[in-house]
Design a protein around this motif. Structure first.
Motif, mmCIF file in Angstrom:
data_model
loop_
_atom_site.group_PDB
_atom_site.id
_atom_site.type_symbol
_atom_site.label_atom_id
_atom_site.label_comp_id
_atom_site.label_asym_id
_atom_site.label_seq_id
_atom_site.Cartn_x
_atom_site.Cartn_y
_atom_site.Cartn_z
ATOM 1 N N TRP A 108 0.845 -1.188 0.000
ATOM 2 C CA TRP A 108 0.000 0.000 0.000
ATOM 3 C C TRP A 108 0.882 1.239 0.000
ATOM 4 O O TRP A 108 1.813 1.344 0.796
ATOM 5 N N ARG A 109 0.611 2.138 -0.947
ATOM 6 C CA ARG A 109 1.398 3.363 -1.052
ATOM 7 C C ARG A 109 0.503 4.543 -0.731
ATOM 8 O O ARG A 109 -0.523 4.755 -1.381
ATOM 9 N N GLY A 110 0.838 5.292 0.318
ATOM 10 C CA GLY A 110 0.088 6.502 0.640
ATOM 11 C C GLY A 110 0.501 7.616 -0.303
ATOM 12 O O GLY A 110 1.515 7.519 -0.986
ATOM 13 N N GLU A 111 -0.278 8.685 -0.333
ATOM 14 C CA GLU A 111 0.123 9.792 -1.195
ATOM 15 C C GLU A 111 1.308 10.576 -0.640
ATOM 16 O O GLU A 111 2.218 10.938 -1.391
ATOM 17 N N PRO A 112 1.337 10.847 0.684
ATOM 18 C CA PRO A 112 2.480 11.613 1.203
ATOM 19 C C PRO A 112 3.805 10.912 0.865
ATOM 20 O O PRO A 112 3.889 9.685 0.902
ATOM 21 N N VAL A 113 4.789 11.718 0.545
ATOM 22 C CA VAL A 113 6.072 11.185 0.097
ATOM 23 C C VAL A 113 6.640 10.197 1.117
ATOM 24 O O VAL A 113 6.662 10.458 2.313
ATOM 25 N N GLY A 114 7.073 9.058 0.623
ATOM 26 C CA GLY A 114 7.769 8.095 1.474
ATOM 27 C C GLY A 114 6.874 7.182 2.306
ATOM 28 O O GLY A 114 7.377 6.300 2.995
ATOM 29 N N GLU A 115 5.566 7.345 2.234
ATOM 30 C CA GLU A 115 4.706 6.544 3.108
ATOM 31 C C GLU A 115 4.203 5.273 2.417
ATOM 32 O O GLU A 115 3.530 5.353 1.396
ATOM 33 N N ARG A 202 -5.412 13.597 -1.163
ATOM 34 C CA ARG A 202 -5.679 13.614 -2.595
ATOM 35 C C ARG A 202 -5.100 14.886 -3.185
ATOM 36 O O ARG A 202 -5.552 15.981 -2.835
ATOM 37 N N ASN A 203 -4.109 14.709 -4.041
ATOM 38 C CA ASN A 203 -3.486 15.841 -4.725
ATOM 39 C C ASN A 203 -2.970 16.885 -3.733
ATOM 40 O O ASN A 203 -3.140 18.092 -3.922
ATOM 41 N N HIS A 342 -3.043 10.786 -5.986
ATOM 42 C CA HIS A 342 -3.232 11.347 -7.314
ATOM 43 C C HIS A 342 -1.988 11.097 -8.167
ATOM 44 O O HIS A 342 -0.869 11.222 -7.667
ATOM 45 N N PRO A 343 -2.175 10.805 -9.463
ATOM 46 C CA PRO A 343 -0.994 10.505 -10.294
ATOM 47 C C PRO A 343 -0.078 11.705 -10.554
ATOM 48 O O PRO A 343 1.042 11.522 -11.027
ATOM 49 N N LEU A 344 -0.534 12.900 -10.239
ATOM 50 C CA LEU A 344 0.313 14.071 -10.498
ATOM 51 C C LEU A 344 0.954 14.624 -9.229
ATOM 52 O O LEU A 344 1.612 15.657 -9.265
ATOM 53 N N TRP A 345 0.729 13.952 -8.100
ATOM 54 C CA TRP A 345 1.253 14.484 -6.844
ATOM 55 C C TRP A 345 2.477 13.710 -6.368
ATOM 56 O O TRP A 345 2.437 12.491 -6.391
ATOM 57 N N PRO A 346 3.524 14.352 -5.893
ATOM 58 C CA PRO A 346 3.750 15.808 -5.888
ATOM 59 C C PRO A 346 4.218 16.332 -7.242
ATOM 60 O O PRO A 346 4.238 17.526 -7.459
ATOM 61 N N LYS A 347 4.598 15.396 -8.136
ATOM 62 C CA LYS A 347 5.030 15.799 -9.475
ATOM 63 C C LYS A 347 4.412 14.840 -10.483
ATOM 64 O O LYS A 347 4.035 13.721 -10.132
ATOM 65 N N PRO A 348 4.348 15.230 -11.736
ATOM 66 C CA PRO A 348 3.689 14.362 -12.718
ATOM 67 C C PRO A 348 4.446 13.065 -13.042
ATOM 68 O O PRO A 348 4.014 12.322 -13.903
ATOM 69 N N ASP A 356 9.341 2.298 -10.150
ATOM 70 C CA ASP A 356 10.736 2.026 -9.772
ATOM 71 C C ASP A 356 10.883 1.726 -8.283
ATOM 72 O O ASP A 356 11.689 0.880 -7.887
ATOM 73 N N GLU A 357 10.102 2.420 -7.476
ATOM 74 C CA GLU A 357 10.204 2.245 -6.024
ATOM 75 C C GLU A 357 9.964 0.786 -5.615
ATOM 76 O O GLU A 357 10.659 0.243 -4.766
ATOM 77 N N PHE A 358 8.962 0.151 -6.224
ATOM 78 C CA PHE A 358 8.631 -1.223 -5.824
ATOM 79 C C PHE A 358 9.043 -2.266 -6.857
ATOM 80 O O PHE A 358 8.863 -3.456 -6.636
#
Ligand code: WT7
Length: 641
Positions: A108-115, A202-203, A342-348, A356-358
């Motif tokens: 599970w990947r949260g939106e906030p960076v690194g979570e 979200r975003n 969101h697919p554009l958060w924090p960058k597109p 790549d992360e997973f």
């Protein structure tokens, strides 16, 4: 460009298609080899009932069926009659007894960076058991409806599986829907519980879902409890006695729970979808046939293997999220990625970063997402290696060949076949789709899945010749088909099975079939223009416009014309760095003239900032059309903004 006898837009485009043959390594590795695929197609044609029975044998049942298909009362078909099963037994319980016990089930990947969080099959199993017991402690019983109003959280998956485990029926409402839409669905389904979260990301923003539920609850007489997941942690008012914290319920709950032994036809979930009228339709799916259909298709089409990391980007609020983010990957014992944001958060480049992360191997997304990301250019995906990808997928709308090729070259690096899968909320499973070893034609959804009987017919149900467009229908029942519309069997029968004579299922789409038996979906039946007697799919006009380098998004609608009957109006969104101009307007008209011929008469090209879309990203042409013609747009609950 070669022209055929009758020069329709459609036929000219066929001649321009490129084809992509499967790479040798794909053929060697695929779960289904070319000869097995050919054999399966033959078997499915000869005896589809037997074909599906064979697939069902690969899953576990508490009791086997007396009869595979009961078609004595069409269109109310029943599959695996007399069998006892539970989809959760196949998705979780059976894996606990194998090496998969400690394999990761969900990343599970949260939106906030690194979570992020990774849950093994055993951990997921225990969480589901706990929540099943929590539901039981609220006296939830087999058959009760539970509304879930949350995006892709781990708890959403746990809640779905827990409902299914005890035979309760989940009804997910997309977390972008309004209080009004939530209330309408909760009341129609007569849900006893709503499960939601305090706030979700979200975003870059926190959306306070609980507040929306409060507003819906003003008039939800059947709801006894609201269970709230603590996600964002912002202060919320929990003083109403009906509100309970998820964590409090889970705390005391036992991690052991018997899986309910259910009839194969026992309801699994209701999912509302919009039709041509204002009232949403509650599509009902059941345990037995559904698990067979989604299992067989995921394994063969997405080729999921024991070592794969599989990511379907769909929100669980859509059928794709139900079938192919949660249920099917778990039934196959796979590792499935769920992304909250969101697919554009924090960058597109978020999606490429997550790949790549997973180390994602299989990526399944939508044309809208691809088009949106393509707008930012090829530079962004190039900053990521994407080397783990080996298979790509798309669903939801027709993908034009330029976007297909962009996806193929820039994301798949010319080594990943693209599965353009056609299906619907109602079909539950992929219906017209390639398999990895298929020859691919960008823009075509290839051929019907083995065991699926599809045709293209006219209004009277007569097959139309190759190359001509007509109504896409399904002629034989399939195991994952919806069983009815909740509380409205009459509408089920009339809207889907009585539109075209012969008792066939009407998909509502227009399509044509080419000489190779490949299907080309041309959009909804109401998305076709008739310009001076020529049939022009709006999708085809859009595809041409989208092939222009300046265009990011396009929508074509018909506008009445006193002489020609109808002409086309095109709304376009430009890519970053382009500005509207008369010259661009001229270029687009010339391009259409060149590609589709003079039959496509363009009344106007309008440059816009945005197009009205559903929350799932489908352009709502109905809204464009209504505003153009100054008429009532009808039901707007699914509109994103
Ligand atoms: C409609 C169903 C099934 C998951 C998401 C949509 C369109 C779907 C494709 C495709 C062209 C497609 C059809 C269909 N559609 N997949 N690969 N190519 N069109 O579910 O909301 O029930 O919508 O989406 O028009 O009827 P849905």
């Amino acid at each position: 460009m070669v022209r055929k006898k009758e020069n329709t837009a459609t036929e000219v485009l066929v001649e321009e298609q490129r084809v992509f043959r499967p790479l040798p390594e794909t053929v060697v590795e695929a779960n289904i080899t070319p000869s097995e695929y050919r054999k399966a197609i033959k078997e499915g044609e000869r005896n589809f009932v037997e074909f599906w029975e064979k697939a069902a044998e690969e899953l576990e049942w508490f009791e086997k069926w007396d009869k595979v298909l009961d078609d004595s009362n069409p269109p109310f078909y029943r599959w695996f009659v007399g069998a006892k099963c539970n989809i959760v037994y196949n998705a979780l319980d059976r894996h606990i007894k194998t090496f998969r016990k400690n394999k990761i089930a969900i990343i599970w990947r949260g939106e906030p960076v690194g979570e992020y969080r990774k849950l093994t099959y055993y951990e997921l199993y225990r969480q589901v058991n706990k929540f099943s017991n929590a539901l039981k402690s609220l006296e939830i019983k087999k058959g009760d409806r539970i509304a879930i109003y949350m995006p892709n959280l781990l708890q959403t998956a746990i809640a779905m599986l827990a409902c299914a485990k005890i035979g309760a029926v989940h009804m997910i409402v997309h977390s972008g829907f309004s209080a009004h839409a939530l209330r309408e669905r909760v009341n129609d389904a007569k849900a006893r519980v709503i499960i939601t979260a305090d706030g979700v990301y979200r975003n870059g923003k926190i959306i306070n879902l609980k507040e929306v539920v409060d507003e819906a609850m003003i008039e939800c007489p059947t709801v006894e409890h609201v269970i709230v997941v603590k996600r964002s942690g912002q202060p919320i008012d929990m003083s109403d006695g009906r509100y309970l914290w998820w964590d409090d319920l889970m705390e005391g709950a036992s991690d052991e729970c018997e899986t309910e032994i259910l009839d194969a036809e026992h309801p699994l979930y209701i999912l509302y979808t919009s039709g041509t009228t204002g009232k949403p339709k509650g599509v009902l799916h059941v345990h037995g046939g559904y698990m067979v259909g989604i299992f067989r298709t995921l394994k063969w089409v997405f080729d999921i293997k024991e070592t794969d990391i599989y990511w379907c980007t769909a929100d669980v609020g859509w059928v794709t999220g139900h079938s192919y983010t949660i249920y099917a990957p778990l039934i196959c014992g796979g590792t499935t990625v769920m992304y909250e944001g969101h697919p554009l958060w924090p960058k597109p480049d978020r999606m490429w970063q997550i790949v790549d992360e997973f180390g994602v191997n299989i990526l399944y997304t939508s044309p809208t997402t691809i088009r949106m990301l393509r707008r930012f250019g090829s530079e962004l995906p190039r900053r990521h290696s994407l080397k783990t990808l080996r298979l790509l997928g798309t669903v939801g709308e027709p993908i034009n060949s330029e976007v297909w090729i962009w996806y193929y070259e820039n994301i798949g690096k010319e080594r990943c076949p693209i599965m353009d899968t056609w299906w619907q909320t109602e079909t539950g499973m992929l219906m017209i789709t390639p398999v990895p070893v298929s020859l691919l034609k960008p823009g075509s959804t290839s051929r019907p899945f083995p065991g699926i009987h599809v045709d293209v017919v006219d209004r009277n149900g007569n097959p139309v010749p190759v190359g001509k467009s007509g109504f896409l229908v399904i002629k034989k029942p399939w195991p994952a088909m919806f069983r009815t519309l909740w509380g409205n069997p009459k509408r089920y029968k009339e809207e889907y099975f009585e539109v075209i004579p012969g008792g066939v299922y009407t998909t509502g789409d227009l399509a044509r079939r080419d000489e190779d038996g490949y299907f080309w979906i041309q959009g909804r039946a109401d998305d076709v223009l008739n310009i001076a007697g020529y049939r022009v799919g709006t999708v085809e006009v859009e595809n041409v416009v989208l092939s222009h380098p300046a265009i990011a998004e396009a929508a074509c609608i018909g506008v009445p014309d006193p002489i020609k009957g109808e002409t086309a109006k095109i709304f376009v969104v430009l890519k970053n760095g382009y500005l509207p101009s008369d010259e661009l307007d001229r270029e687009l008209r010339q391009l259409i003239m060149k590609r589709l011929g003079p039959v496509v008469i363009i009344k106007a090209v309008e440059f816009v900032e945005n197009l009205p879309k559903t929350k799932s990203g489908k352009i709502m042409k109905r809204v464009l059309k209504a505003s153009e013609l100054g008429i009532d747009p009808g039901d707007l609950t699914t509109l994103a903004d």
